[in-house]
Design a protein around this motif. Structure first.
Motif, PDB file in Angstrom:
ATOM      1  N   ALA A  36      58.447  47.881  44.766  1.00  0.00           N
ATOM      2  CA  ALA A  36      59.343  47.257  45.562  1.00  0.00           C
ATOM      3  C   ALA A  36      60.184  46.167  44.746  1.00  0.00           C
ATOM      4  N   SER A  37      59.634  45.775  43.767  1.00  0.00           N
ATOM      5  CA  SER A  37      60.291  44.549  42.997  1.00  0.00           C
ATOM      6  C   SER A  37      60.789  45.155  41.713  1.00  0.00           C
ATOM      7  N   ALA A  38      60.557  46.293  41.287  1.00  0.00           N
ATOM      8  CA  ALA A  38      61.271  46.965  39.971  1.00  0.00           C
ATOM      9  C   ALA A  38      60.928  46.191  38.776  1.00  0.00           C
ATOM     10  N   VAL A  39      59.592  46.025  38.892  1.00  0.00           N
ATOM     11  CA  VAL A  39      59.030  45.309  37.369  1.00  0.00           C
ATOM     12  C   VAL A  39      57.824  46.128  37.093  1.00  0.00           C
ATOM     13  N   GLY A  40      57.250  45.755  36.235  1.00  0.00           N
ATOM     14  CA  GLY A  40      55.748  46.445  35.520  1.00  0.00           C
ATOM     15  C   GLY A  40      54.869  45.242  35.543  1.00  0.00           C
ATOM     16  N   ALA A  41      53.567  45.411  34.929  1.00  0.00           N
ATOM     17  CA  ALA A  41      52.487  44.510  34.887  1.00  0.00           C
ATOM     18  C   ALA A  41      51.645  44.842  33.840  1.00  0.00           C
ATOM     19  N   GLU A  42      50.931  43.979  33.401  1.00  0.00           N
ATOM     20  CA  GLU A  42      49.859  44.185  32.624  1.00  0.00           C
ATOM     21  C   GLU A  42      48.561  43.432  33.454  1.00  0.00           C
ATOM     22  N   LEU A  43      47.578  44.326  33.438  1.00  0.00           N
ATOM     23  CA  LEU A  43      46.557  44.171  34.413  1.00  0.00           C
ATOM     24  C   LEU A  43      45.082  44.090  33.613  1.00  0.00           C
ATOM     25  N   ASP A  44      44.307  42.907  33.492  1.00  0.00           N
ATOM     26  CA  ASP A  44      43.351  42.778  32.758  1.00  0.00           C
ATOM     27  C   ASP A  44      42.065  42.984  33.663  1.00  0.00           C
ATOM     28  N   LEU A  45      41.641  44.280  33.130  1.00  0.00           N
ATOM     29  CA  LEU A  45      40.432  44.782  33.999  1.00  0.00           C
ATOM     30  C   LEU A  45      39.105  43.944  33.743  1.00  0.00           C
ATOM     31  N   ALA A  46      39.057  43.084  32.885  1.00  0.00           N
ATOM     32  CA  ALA A  46      37.855  42.290  32.803  1.00  0.00           C
ATOM     33  C   ALA A  46      37.849  40.967  33.533  1.00  0.00           C
ATOM     34  N   ALA A  47      39.208  40.690  34.132  1.00  0.00           N
ATOM     35  CA  ALA A  47      39.615  39.659  35.051  1.00  0.00           C
ATOM     36  C   ALA A  47      39.436  40.057  36.387  1.00  0.00           C
ATOM     37  N   VAL A  48      39.142  41.468  36.631  1.00  0.00           N
ATOM     38  CA  VAL A  48      39.310  41.570  38.062  1.00  0.00           C
ATOM     39  C   VAL A  48      37.778  41.088  38.678  1.00  0.00           C
ATOM     40  N   PRO A  49      37.787  40.255  39.606  1.00  0.00           N
ATOM     41  CA  PRO A  49      36.401  39.786  40.185  1.00  0.00           C
ATOM     42  C   PRO A  49      35.687  41.030  40.978  1.00  0.00           C
ATOM     43  N   LEU A  50      34.621  41.166  40.739  1.00  0.00           N
ATOM     44  CA  LEU A  50      33.582  41.860  41.268  1.00  0.00           C
ATOM     45  C   LEU A  50      32.570  41.303  41.924  1.00  0.00           C
ATOM     46  N   ASP A  51      31.824  41.841  42.635  1.00  0.00           N
ATOM     47  CA  ASP A  51      30.549  41.399  43.352  1.00  0.00           C
ATOM     48  C   ASP A  51      29.099  41.691  42.490  1.00  0.00           C
ATOM     49  N   GLU A  52      28.323  40.751  42.367  1.00  0.00           N
ATOM     50  CA  GLU A  52      27.283  40.643  41.386  1.00  0.00           C
ATOM     51  C   GLU A  52      26.457  41.688  41.807  1.00  0.00           C
ATOM     52  N   GLN A  53      26.252  41.837  43.136  1.00  0.00           N
ATOM     53  CA  GLN A  53      25.166  42.619  44.036  1.00  0.00           C
ATOM     54  C   GLN A  53      25.659  44.096  43.998  1.00  0.00           C
ATOM     55  N   ALA A  54      27.008  44.391  44.062  1.00  0.00           N
ATOM     56  CA  ALA A  54      27.547  45.602  43.824  1.00  0.00           C
ATOM     57  C   ALA A  54      27.309  46.122  42.319  1.00  0.00           C
ATOM     58  N   ILE A  55      27.528  45.304  41.539  1.00  0.00           N
ATOM     59  CA  ILE A  55      27.118  45.735  40.203  1.00  0.00           C
ATOM     60  C   ILE A  55      25.816  46.050  39.768  1.00  0.00           C
ATOM     61  N   ARG A  56      24.889  45.166  40.336  1.00  0.00           N
ATOM     62  CA  ARG A  56      23.592  45.415  40.168  1.00  0.00           C
ATOM     63  C   ARG A  56      23.113  46.713  41.044  1.00  0.00           C
ATOM     64  N   LEU A  57      23.536  46.993  41.938  1.00  0.00           N
ATOM     65  CA  LEU A  57      23.099  48.277  42.908  1.00  0.00           C
ATOM     66  C   LEU A  57      23.691  49.584  42.257  1.00  0.00           C
ATOM     67  N   PHE A  58      25.136  49.369  41.837  1.00  0.00           N
ATOM     68  CA  PHE A  58      25.871  50.608  41.643  1.00  0.00           C
ATOM     69  C   PHE A  58      26.322  50.657  40.105  1.00  0.00           C
ATOM     70  N   GLY A  59      26.209  49.797  39.312  1.00  0.00           N
ATOM     71  CA  GLY A  59      26.698  49.803  37.975  1.00  0.00           C
ATOM     72  C   GLY A  59      28.069  49.113  37.707  1.00  0.00           C
ATOM     73  N   TYR A  60      28.530  48.591  36.728  1.00  0.00           N
ATOM     74  CA  TYR A  60      29.643  47.788  36.603  1.00  0.00           C
ATOM     75  C   TYR A  60      30.781  48.865  36.647  1.00  0.00           C
ATOM     76  N   ARG A  61      30.618  50.091  36.125  1.00  0.00           N
ATOM     77  CA  ARG A  61      31.870  50.989  36.293  1.00  0.00           C
ATOM     78  C   ARG A  61      32.137  51.544  37.630  1.00  0.00           C
ATOM     79  N   GLN A  62      31.100  51.695  38.454  1.00  0.00           N
ATOM     80  CA  GLN A  62      31.212  52.141  39.744  1.00  0.00           C
ATOM     81  C   GLN A  62      32.102  51.218  40.641  1.00  0.00           C
ATOM     82  N   ALA A  63      31.330  49.759  40.379  1.00  0.00           N
ATOM     83  CA  ALA A  63      31.826  48.508  41.040  1.00  0.00           C
ATOM     84  C   ALA A  63      33.404  48.349  40.605  1.00  0.00           C
TER      85      ALA A  63
END
Ligand code: ADP
Ligand code: MG
Length: 316
Positions: free
Chosen positions: A225-252
């Protein structure tokens, strides 16, 4: 549909109960139309959402939570525009008129209505082969202050208002009937619209969207909609600790990117975190930056992460 005696008493009993009268509601439930008096000079923000049993929520979920969820999902759209909730209507297609179910549903609906400060002014009740619920919400905002998808500009930071992927983890637990942290299941069944944050972001965010279909799909809508691009830092995407523990980092991480149903906000702003915090917007995570170039570039992408889909497409 012609209103039968039974249907009329159903509406009277369950949906005409909202206490707090409001001078803006000239005529509420009971006539052919509701009449409202909008605040002079304000823009009206209007959105409708349809939820289908076993597609958008589990049909066997507690009716109280279904009531909360259908309205909160609609309120999330008002939050994403920065609008102040005012009035809503409710279209209910019921398989049967079960009193316990309706009482629970109405209880949840009005608890969300009270929290969101929005008034039920009318609706429609029919019988169908499947439970289908539509909520149309209307909010207000000063002209020119709406947070649209089209205002992102190169140089702006990209933020999300909270951890992502919880709802998808919760849905997996619910489907597998696995014991798991209630917080994850609640993230799916009982999402919270970010109304206060959306409101505070007026004038501070270049663009904003609520994350209903996964971060990649919804951030993608802003970029298109804005006709722009972006750089997305996947290490900065906030995840849930419990989701990581139950399902692993990659799945979370996969769920955070493509899972959907989180109803956090994704917004862009020139302001850094400290400047946002000084204006009452706290706890947000910076996940990247808007740039001139086309498309979305990932930083810190795990070598083994395959991004198979960019979100939920109802017609895929
Ligand atoms: P009409 O046939 O004139 O469209 P209805 O018989 O469908 O009217 O509805 C009668 C009144 O009850 C209307 O004011 C309508 O807005 C309201 N109403 C019907 N169903 C609901 C509902 N599920 N929630 C809230 N109000 C409802
Ligand atoms: Mg009528």
């Amino acid at each position: 549909m012609q209103t039968s005696g039974r249907e009329f008493s159903l509406i009277e009993r369950y949906f005409r109960q909202q206490a707090s009268p409001d001078a803006s509601v000239v005529l509420g439930i009971g006539d052919d139309c509701a009449l409202i008096m909008p605040t002079p000079g304000m823009q009206q923000a209007i959105s409708i959402d349809t939820s289908i049993a076993d597609r958008h929520f589990p049909a066997d979920a507690p009716p109280y939570l279904i009531g909360r969820r259908v309205l909160n999902v609609s309120l999330s759209d008002l939050a994403a525009m920065g609008a102040t909730p005012r009035w809503f209507t409710l279209a209910l297609a019921l398989v049967e008129a079960d009193d316990d179910w309706l009482a629970g549903f109405a209880g949840g609906l009005f608890s969300a209505a009270e929290a969101g400060d929005i008034r039920l002014i009318g609706g429609d009740t029919t019988r169908a082969g499947q439970l289908v619920i539509s909520t149309q919400v209307q909010g207000e905002l000063p002209p020119g202050t709406a947070l649209t998808r089209a205002g992102a500009q190169a140089g702006e930071h990209i933020y999300v208002t909270g951890p992502l992927g919880l709802a998808a983890a919760g849905l997996a637990l619910y489907r597998q009937q696995r014991d798991g942290p209630q917080a994850l299941v609640n993230a799916y069944l009982d999402p919270q619209p970010q109304l206060a944050t959306g409101h505070r972001l007026r004038g501070l965010a270049g663009s904003c969207i609520d994350i209903s279909d996964g971060l990649l799909a919804d951030l993608g809508h802003i970029l298109a909609a804005s006709a722009v691009g972006a750089e997305l830092d996947l290490a900065a995407v906030p995840l849930d600790e419990q989701a990581i523990r139950l399902f692993g980092y990659r799945q979370a991480l996969q769920w955070a990117l493509t899972g959907g149903d989180d109803y956090q906000l994704c917004f862009t702003s020139r302001l850094d975190r400290a400047a946002l915090a000084a204006r009452g917007i706290e706890g947000v995570c910076r996940i990247g930056q808007i740039n001139q170039a086309d498309g979305l570039v990932f930083v810190n992408r795990p070598a083994d992460l395959t991004i198979t889909s960019t979100g939920f497409d109802h017609f895929a």
